[in-house]
Design a protein around this motif. Structure first.
Motif, PDB file in Angstrom:
ATOM      1  N   TYR A   8       0.836  -1.209   0.000  1.00  0.00           N
ATOM      2  CA  TYR A   8       0.000   0.000   0.000  1.00  0.00           C
ATOM      3  C   TYR A   8       0.873   1.263   0.000  1.00  0.00           C
ATOM      4  O   TYR A   8       0.624   2.216  -0.748  1.00  0.00           O
ATOM      5  CB  TYR A   8      -0.921   0.022   1.217  1.00  0.00           C
ATOM      6  CG  TYR A   8      -2.026  -1.008   1.178  1.00  0.00           C
ATOM      7  CD1 TYR A   8      -2.396  -1.623  -0.004  1.00  0.00           C
ATOM      8  CD2 TYR A   8      -2.690  -1.372   2.341  1.00  0.00           C
ATOM      9  CE1 TYR A   8      -3.410  -2.564  -0.034  1.00  0.00           C
ATOM     10  CE2 TYR A   8      -3.710  -2.316   2.325  1.00  0.00           C
ATOM     11  CZ  TYR A   8      -4.058  -2.917   1.136  1.00  0.00           C
ATOM     12  OH  TYR A   8      -5.059  -3.846   1.104  1.00  0.00           O
ATOM     13  N   SER A 103      -4.224   3.345  -8.923  1.00  0.00           N
ATOM     14  CA  SER A 103      -4.107   2.730  -7.595  1.00  0.00           C
ATOM     15  C   SER A 103      -4.945   1.466  -7.502  1.00  0.00           C
ATOM     16  O   SER A 103      -4.497   0.444  -6.961  1.00  0.00           O
ATOM     17  CB  SER A 103      -4.548   3.730  -6.520  1.00  0.00           C
ATOM     18  OG  SER A 103      -3.771   4.898  -6.546  1.00  0.00           O
ATOM     19  N   LEU A 107      -3.507  -2.229  -6.843  1.00  0.00           N
ATOM     20  CA  LEU A 107      -3.992  -3.030  -5.710  1.00  0.00           C
ATOM     21  C   LEU A 107      -4.561  -4.361  -6.183  1.00  0.00           C
ATOM     22  O   LEU A 107      -4.432  -5.380  -5.489  1.00  0.00           O
ATOM     23  CB  LEU A 107      -5.067  -2.244  -4.947  1.00  0.00           C
ATOM     24  CG  LEU A 107      -4.581  -1.017  -4.164  1.00  0.00           C
ATOM     25  CD1 LEU A 107      -5.759  -0.181  -3.698  1.00  0.00           C
ATOM     26  CD2 LEU A 107      -3.722  -1.432  -2.983  1.00  0.00           C
ATOM     27  N   SER A 113      -6.822  -8.124  -1.581  1.00  0.00           N
ATOM     28  CA  SER A 113      -7.924  -7.458  -0.899  1.00  0.00           C
ATOM     29  C   SER A 113      -9.221  -7.624  -1.691  1.00  0.00           C
ATOM     30  O   SER A 113      -9.206  -7.836  -2.912  1.00  0.00           O
ATOM     31  CB  SER A 113      -7.624  -5.969  -0.725  1.00  0.00           C
ATOM     32  OG  SER A 113      -6.400  -5.782  -0.063  1.00  0.00           O
ATOM     33  N   VAL A 117     -12.581  -3.147  -0.524  1.00  0.00           N
ATOM     34  CA  VAL A 117     -11.395  -2.574   0.122  1.00  0.00           C
ATOM     35  C   VAL A 117     -10.514  -1.879  -0.907  1.00  0.00           C
ATOM     36  O   VAL A 117     -10.029  -0.761  -0.684  1.00  0.00           O
ATOM     37  CB  VAL A 117     -10.606  -3.670   0.867  1.00  0.00           C
ATOM     38  CG1 VAL A 117      -9.269  -3.119   1.370  1.00  0.00           C
ATOM     39  CG2 VAL A 117     -11.424  -4.222   2.028  1.00  0.00           C
ATOM     40  N   ARG A 118     -10.310  -2.524  -2.057  1.00  0.00           N
ATOM     41  CA  ARG A 118      -9.475  -1.918  -3.108  1.00  0.00           C
ATOM     42  C   ARG A 118     -10.074  -0.601  -3.596  1.00  0.00           C
ATOM     43  O   ARG A 118      -9.357   0.379  -3.824  1.00  0.00           O
ATOM     44  CB  ARG A 118      -9.318  -2.884  -4.282  1.00  0.00           C
ATOM     45  CG  ARG A 118      -8.550  -4.150  -3.951  1.00  0.00           C
ATOM     46  CD  ARG A 118      -8.020  -4.824  -5.201  1.00  0.00           C
ATOM     47  NE  ARG A 118      -9.069  -5.131  -6.156  1.00  0.00           N
ATOM     48  CZ  ARG A 118      -9.769  -6.264  -6.194  1.00  0.00           C
ATOM     49  NH1 ARG A 118      -9.511  -7.212  -5.295  1.00  0.00           N
ATOM     50  NH2 ARG A 118     -10.696  -6.466  -7.095  1.00  0.00           N
ATOM     51  N   CYS A 120     -12.135   1.459  -1.938  1.00  0.00           N
ATOM     52  CA  CYS A 120     -12.025   2.489  -0.890  1.00  0.00           C
ATOM     53  C   CYS A 120     -10.597   3.010  -0.773  1.00  0.00           C
ATOM     54  O   CYS A 120     -10.371   4.228  -0.692  1.00  0.00           O
ATOM     55  CB  CYS A 120     -12.488   1.916   0.451  1.00  0.00           C
ATOM     56  SG  CYS A 120     -14.255   1.552   0.534  1.00  0.00           S
ATOM     57  N   VAL A 121      -9.618   2.094  -0.781  1.00  0.00           N
ATOM     58  CA  VAL A 121      -8.222   2.501  -0.672  1.00  0.00           C
ATOM     59  C   VAL A 121      -7.801   3.312  -1.896  1.00  0.00           C
ATOM     60  O   VAL A 121      -7.058   4.300  -1.789  1.00  0.00           O
ATOM     61  CB  VAL A 121      -7.315   1.271  -0.493  1.00  0.00           C
ATOM     62  CG1 VAL A 121      -5.851   1.678  -0.556  1.00  0.00           C
ATOM     63  CG2 VAL A 121      -7.612   0.578   0.828  1.00  0.00           C
ATOM     64  N   MET A 125      -6.311   6.982  -1.836  1.00  0.00           N
ATOM     65  CA  MET A 125      -5.000   7.256  -2.432  1.00  0.00           C
ATOM     66  C   MET A 125      -5.089   8.331  -3.506  1.00  0.00           C
ATOM     67  O   MET A 125      -4.220   9.206  -3.596  1.00  0.00           O
ATOM     68  CB  MET A 125      -4.415   5.972  -3.024  1.00  0.00           C
ATOM     69  CG  MET A 125      -3.846   5.015  -2.016  1.00  0.00           C
ATOM     70  SD  MET A 125      -2.978   3.652  -2.811  1.00  0.00           S
ATOM     71  CE  MET A 125      -2.359   2.779  -1.376  1.00  0.00           C
TER      72      MET A 125
END
Length: 320
Positions: A8, A103, A107, A113, A117-118, A120-121, A125
């Protein structure tokens, strides 16, 4: 996977560097602050008329106010205005979307993930990388402007003492100083040429730059214009005060450097230690992670880490 936090972090660094790469590819050397010839003079040397140059610089200066009323984009707009980013507000949003997509793809390829989750992250990012990039640009530009200001004020003082009017003194600064100060004072000189009061232009610059020393300059010139007095003597005293504050700020920064680095180390070390433990022995927490106290204890540790960062920053953030 035990090493996913590191992935990450590497992805975030990668997309952050990608933003800078996109910016330099599109705009190149014209956006670099270290250029000896400021951007306004560069545009004039290319044959553009002073009026068109002023319109171009005004448009770049005001363009980010469009998104100032949107809660999510307002912080980005403030930083973009301070950094005088050449990206338009629309282009900035497009870059944020591109960074988010990159991103998400990274991911997807390098982590296991879930898609939620991917997603949201990736959103975090995309927004976070653009904000950090703009914040760094704004800090660099403000620091350089603050460093140049005493020299500019002293140049104005010398010009006033040999008989030049204030508007001519500002124009001399615009011709002699590099960016970011050179272009900003050049806009003041051009606006005064086309009929706008110098005090009003200075006030607008002070609001946009948002530096205390620039506000002092604007207030000093405004008071002198209304009540009279020796402007050269006033600005000479102001230049000495600004330079003394700048030296004191550097001294304070040097004195508190050890405390600041200690604070960051004490905050980052527990997280780094946890990541290293997970890499060396992924099963290290298996005996306790299912106990009822594990999650509350982890939350308490996280809260204390945040409190530590806040208090360390308060202790070393000395106002000069």
């Amino acid at each position: 996977m035990a090493y996913e936090p590191i992935i990450y972090g590497l992805i975030f660094v990668g997309v952050f560097i990608m933003i800078e790469g996109i910016y330099l590819i599109i705009f190149g050397k014209s956006v670099r602050l270290e250029s000896k010839v400021n951007r306004r003079l560069d545009l004039l040397e290319k044959g553009e008329s002073p009026e068109s140059v002023l319109q171009t610089l005004r448009r770049e200066r005001e363009q980010h106010k469009e998104n100032a009323g949107i809660p999510i984009l307002a912080p980005l707009s403030d930083k973009a205005a301070q950094a005088n980013i050449a990206f338009t507000p629309t282009a900035l949003v497009v870059v944020m979307v591109i960074v988010g997509i990159v991103s998400f793809l990274a991911l997807t390829f390098f982590t296991n993930s879930t898609i939620l989750v991917r997603a949201c992250v990736a959103v975090i990012m995309g927004y976070g990388a653009v904000y950090v990039w703009l914040n760094n640009k704004a800090k660099k530009r403000m620091a350089l402007f603050e460093e140049q200001l005493p020299d500019a004020v002293e140049l104005i003082v010398r010009s006033l003492r040999v008989g030049h009017p204030f508007s001519s003194a500002v124009n001399i600064v615009a011709q002699e100083m590099p960016d970011p100060l050179g272009t900003e004072f050049g806009m003041i000189a051009d606006e005064s040429t086309y009929g706008l009061a110098v005090t009003e232009s200075l006030d607008k610059m002070a609001q946009r730059i948002d530096l205390q020393d620039v506000k002092f300059l604007a207030v000093a010139v405004t008071i002198q214009a209304q009540s009279g007095g020796n402007l050269a003597e006033i600005l000479d005293g102001l230049a000495k005060v600004i330079r003394a504050r700048f030296k004191l700020f550097r001294k304070v920064k040097a004195i508190t450097a050890e405390a600041r680095w200690s604070g960051w180390f004490l905050s980052v070390f527990p997280i780094a230690a946890m990541i290293m433990i997970q890499l060396i022995d992924p099963n290290y927490y298996d005996d306790v992670k299912d106990t009822p106290a594990f999650v509350p204890a982890a939350i308490v540790v996280g809260v204390f880490l945040v409190i530590n960062v806040i208090f360390m920053r308060i202790m070393v953030n000395i106002k000069v």
